[in-house]
Design a protein around this motif. Structure first.
Motif, mmCIF file in Angstrom:
data_model
loop_
_atom_site.group_PDB
_atom_site.id
_atom_site.type_symbol
_atom_site.label_atom_id
_atom_site.label_comp_id
_atom_site.label_asym_id
_atom_site.label_seq_id
_atom_site.Cartn_x
_atom_site.Cartn_y
_atom_site.Cartn_z
ATOM 1 N N ASP A 244 5.237 10.011 10.003
ATOM 2 C CA ASP A 244 4.685 9.862 8.615
ATOM 3 C C ASP A 244 5.842 9.938 7.560
ATOM 4 N N GLU A 245 7.319 9.268 8.042
ATOM 5 C CA GLU A 245 8.058 9.611 6.941
ATOM 6 C C GLU A 245 7.954 8.169 5.959
ATOM 7 N N TYR A 246 8.623 8.076 5.086
ATOM 8 C CA TYR A 246 8.751 7.122 3.953
ATOM 9 C C TYR A 246 9.510 5.701 4.341
ATOM 10 N N TYR A 247 8.802 4.754 4.315
ATOM 11 C CA TYR A 247 9.601 3.404 4.880
ATOM 12 C C TYR A 247 9.419 2.457 3.614
ATOM 13 N N GLN A 248 10.193 1.293 3.430
ATOM 14 C CA GLN A 248 10.085 0.186 2.659
ATOM 15 C C GLN A 248 10.518 -1.153 3.303
ATOM 16 N N PHE A 249 10.047 -2.172 2.747
ATOM 17 C CA PHE A 249 10.129 -3.624 3.225
ATOM 18 C C PHE A 249 11.630 -4.002 2.459
ATOM 19 N N CYS A 250 12.374 -4.563 3.035
ATOM 20 C CA CYS A 250 13.709 -5.172 2.573
ATOM 21 C C CYS A 250 13.992 -6.586 3.161
ATOM 22 N N TYR A 251 14.266 -7.477 2.357
ATOM 23 C CA TYR A 251 14.605 -8.911 2.447
ATOM 24 C C TYR A 251 16.059 -9.085 2.655
ATOM 25 N N VAL A 252 16.620 -9.320 3.638
ATOM 26 C CA VAL A 252 18.025 -9.367 4.097
ATOM 27 C C VAL A 252 18.143 -10.980 4.276
ATOM 28 N N ASP A 253 19.412 -11.655 3.687
ATOM 29 C CA ASP A 253 19.763 -13.032 3.850
ATOM 30 C C ASP A 253 20.823 -12.968 5.093
ATOM 31 N N GLN A 254 20.924 -14.121 5.518
ATOM 32 C CA GLN A 254 21.705 -14.496 6.605
ATOM 33 C C GLN A 254 23.012 -13.816 6.512
ATOM 34 N N GLU B 34 0.714 -1.271 0.028
ATOM 35 C CA GLU B 34 0.039 0.044 0.095
ATOM 36 C C GLU B 34 0.958 0.955 -0.050
ATOM 37 N N LYS B 35 0.469 2.303 -0.518
ATOM 38 C CA LYS B 35 0.979 3.640 -0.422
ATOM 39 C C LYS B 35 1.082 4.137 0.921
ATOM 40 N N SER B 36 0.086 3.833 1.831
ATOM 41 C CA SER B 36 0.279 4.028 3.254
ATOM 42 C C SER B 36 -0.640 3.158 4.303
ATOM 43 N N TYR B 37 -0.230 3.364 5.519
ATOM 44 C CA TYR B 37 -0.810 2.202 6.268
ATOM 45 C C TYR B 37 -1.361 2.864 7.548
ATOM 46 N N ILE B 38 -2.427 2.845 7.886
ATOM 47 C CA ILE B 38 -3.088 3.392 9.208
ATOM 48 C C ILE B 38 -2.285 2.894 10.544
ATOM 49 N N PRO B 39 -1.759 4.226 11.211
ATOM 50 C CA PRO B 39 -1.065 3.742 12.388
ATOM 51 C C PRO B 39 -2.157 3.097 13.394
ATOM 52 N N GLY B 40 -1.221 2.154 14.318
ATOM 53 C CA GLY B 40 -2.051 1.469 15.282
ATOM 54 C C GLY B 40 -2.389 0.331 14.860
ATOM 55 N N GLY B 41 -2.399 -0.185 13.770
ATOM 56 C CA GLY B 41 -2.728 -1.362 13.481
ATOM 57 C C GLY B 41 -1.616 -2.329 12.635
ATOM 58 N N ASP B 42 -1.890 -3.699 12.771
ATOM 59 C CA ASP B 42 -0.829 -4.872 12.332
ATOM 60 C C ASP B 42 -1.007 -4.590 10.749
ATOM 61 N N ILE B 43 0.429 -4.663 10.118
ATOM 62 C CA ILE B 43 0.177 -5.032 8.846
ATOM 63 C C ILE B 43 0.873 -6.228 8.260
ATOM 64 N N THR B 44 0.541 -6.529 7.227
ATOM 65 C CA THR B 44 1.029 -8.001 6.586
ATOM 66 C C THR B 44 1.937 -7.489 5.493
ATOM 67 N N PRO C 202 8.170 2.669 -1.606
ATOM 68 C CA PRO C 202 8.090 3.310 -0.460
ATOM 69 C C PRO C 202 6.676 3.379 0.139
ATOM 70 N N PHE C 203 6.361 3.477 1.472
ATOM 71 C CA PHE C 203 5.060 3.824 1.973
ATOM 72 C C PHE C 203 5.135 4.652 3.176
ATOM 73 N N GLN C 204 3.915 5.052 3.602
ATOM 74 C CA GLN C 204 3.818 5.886 4.696
ATOM 75 C C GLN C 204 2.868 5.059 5.912
ATOM 76 N N PHE C 205 3.114 5.594 7.199
ATOM 77 C CA PHE C 205 2.153 5.355 8.217
ATOM 78 C C PHE C 205 1.535 6.639 8.524
ATOM 79 N N ARG C 206 0.224 6.953 7.843
ATOM 80 C CA ARG C 206 -0.696 7.966 8.160
ATOM 81 C C ARG C 206 -2.097 7.644 8.110
ATOM 82 N N ALA C 207 -3.091 8.320 8.606
ATOM 83 C CA ALA C 207 -4.423 8.235 8.474
ATOM 84 C C ALA C 207 -4.648 8.908 7.350
ATOM 85 N N LYS C 208 -5.717 8.401 6.737
ATOM 86 C CA LYS C 208 -6.627 8.879 5.338
ATOM 87 C C LYS C 208 -7.217 10.191 5.645
#
Length: 444
Positions: A102-112, A29-39, A122-128
């Motif tokens: 509400d800064e921009y973040y991203q998921f990264c997959y890191v090996d061992q 998603e472009k943004s996720y609502i703060p206070g909730g779990d994300i998948t 990138p995505f944000q954590f902010r309310a609509k």
């Protein structure tokens, strides 16, 4: 920041050395609502082999190394590890560990190993807000929006085409990079081999130098050994001459030894003869000693026999006296018994002439009117008492008849000395005879 206490494996590898195309993140998603779990949904391509220490982290945009993660979750291993195609995976991040700004973040997959294998958009954590709500009011605006959407679709298709070409370029670059890494690895191995060879060469040079020094030492030792061999040879010649002289002297000494042996043999024969003579003399001396001892014993025995004869004569005389006394006593006893029998006959005849009334029998040992021969009986008893008296043959001591035999024998034994070797007895008055007898036993 993480639910676990273990720190994830990270590294200081820059972005240029990362491979973002091996893991693809989906439905971000472009943004996720703060206070909730994300998948987080992602796809493992066939170019990556997942391992137990792989992890998915949330990074703030602009990060430089994998150590700058905000939070992370361990990447679960796929159930079908042997599959050659793409594998869909997902991880859920708890709201407690997620960023609050509400800064921009991203998921990264890191090996061992700490290398990034994939990154999301990138995505944000902010309310609509109300700005996110699109309000359509007129048909013209709708047409404009549709036209804009059409243009956007074209751009999207172009971007997809360019993305596909970029992915192909990325794959080719990745292959070239892998080849470059392989070349670099081979170069590193060659460098390490070269260094090893240089070290071996250096050690061989040292060893060669050491061997040269050792060779020089061996040369010097060989020279010394040659000189020693020469000295030994000269010494050997001197020793050979001395040995020859010694052998000659030894032959002479052997001849002397043979002569000495002959003399010793003669002396041994003479010694043997002397020994036999000595043995014969010892035998004669022993026989003489035995004869002297026998004579001494005979002399002692003669003395003892004379003493025994004297004692026997004394005892025989005393016995004769006792026999005479006994004979006299027997004669007196016989006369008394005859008188007693006559008196008994006279009394029985006088009683028979009286009335035939029964008369009680007299008591044993007495008469009714007394014994007229009581005096004679008293004298007889006194004579019998004298005959029963015991007398010591050594000291003439008199003992009563009622004395025990053991006491009488003990008294007689106190006057005698008994030899502990042959049990022969001697009188204490003749102690010298007893001492001579014991001395004869000591000579045997």
């Amino acid at each position: 920041m993480d639910e676990t206490s273990d720190e994830p494996p990270t590294s200081a590898v820059l972005l240029d050395n990362c491979h973002f195309s091996q893991v693809v993140f989906n439905n971000v998603e472009k943004s996720y609502i703060p206070g909730g779990d994300i998948t987080c949904y992602y796809t493992l391509t066939q170019n990556i082999v997942p391992r137990g220490k792989d992890w998915v982290g949330i990074f703030r945009v602009g990060w430089k190394t994998t150590r700058e993660y905000y939070t992370f979750m361990w990447a679960p291993l796929p159930t079908d590890v042997c599959s050659d195609g793409a594998v869909q995976q997902q991880i859920q991040f708890k709201a407690y560990y997620l960023p609050k700004n509400d800064e921009y973040y991203q998921f990264c997959y890191v090996d061992q190993d700490g290398a990034v294998r994939g990154a999301s958009v990138p995505f944000q954590f902010r309310a609509k807000t109300e700005d996110d709500i699109l309000v359509v009011s007129t048909q013209e605006e709708v047409e404009e929006i549709e036209l804009e959407n059409k243009n956007l679709r074209k751009e999207n298709e172009e971007l997809k085409a360019s993305c596909a070409s970029l992915q192909k370029q990325n794959i080719s670059l990745q292959e070239e990079l892998n080849k470059t890494q392989e070349l670099q690895n081979s170069l590193e191995s060659l460098r390490s081999n070269t260094e090893k060879l240089e070290l071996e060469l250096h050690s061989l040079k040292k060893e060669n130098k050491h061997l040269k020094d050792l060779y020089d030492c061996r040369e010097a030792e060989l020279h010394q050994l040659k000189e020693q061999i020469q000295n030994v040879t000269s010494d050997k010649e001197c020793l050979e001459t001395r040995l020859k002289t010694a052998l000659d002297q030894m032959d002479q000494l052997q001849s002397q030894v043979l002569n000495y042996e002959k003399e010793v043999e003669n002396l041994s024969h003479m010694d043997h003869d002397k020994t036999e003579q000595l043995e014969s003399l010892k035998e004669e001396n022993r026989q003489l000693h035995m004869a002297v001892t026998q004579q001494q014993q005979n002399h002692d025995l003669m003395k003892e026999l004379e003493e025994q004869k004297r004692l026997y004569q004394i005892l025989q005389a005393k016995k004769n006296e006792a026999d005479e006394e006994n004979q006299k006593l027997r004669e007196e006893n016989d006369g008394l018994l005859r008188h007693l029998s006559q008196a008994t006959e006279v009394s029985s005849f006088s009683v028979a002439s009286q009335a035939h009334a029964p008369i009680p029998a007299p008591k044993v040992g007495g008469l009714l009117f007394g014994n007229p021969y009581r005096v004679a009986e008293a004298n007889l008893e006194a004579g019998a008492a004298d005959a029963s008296i015991r007398k010591c043959p050594m000291c003439d001591d008199v003992f009563p008849e009622d004395i025990e035999t053991s006491q009488f024998e003990a008294h007689v034994q106190s006057h005698l000395l008994e030899c502990p070797l042959c049990s022969e007895t001697f009188e204490k008055s003749n102690k010298q005879v007893f001492d001579d007898h014991m001395f004869c036993h000591g000579l045997e």
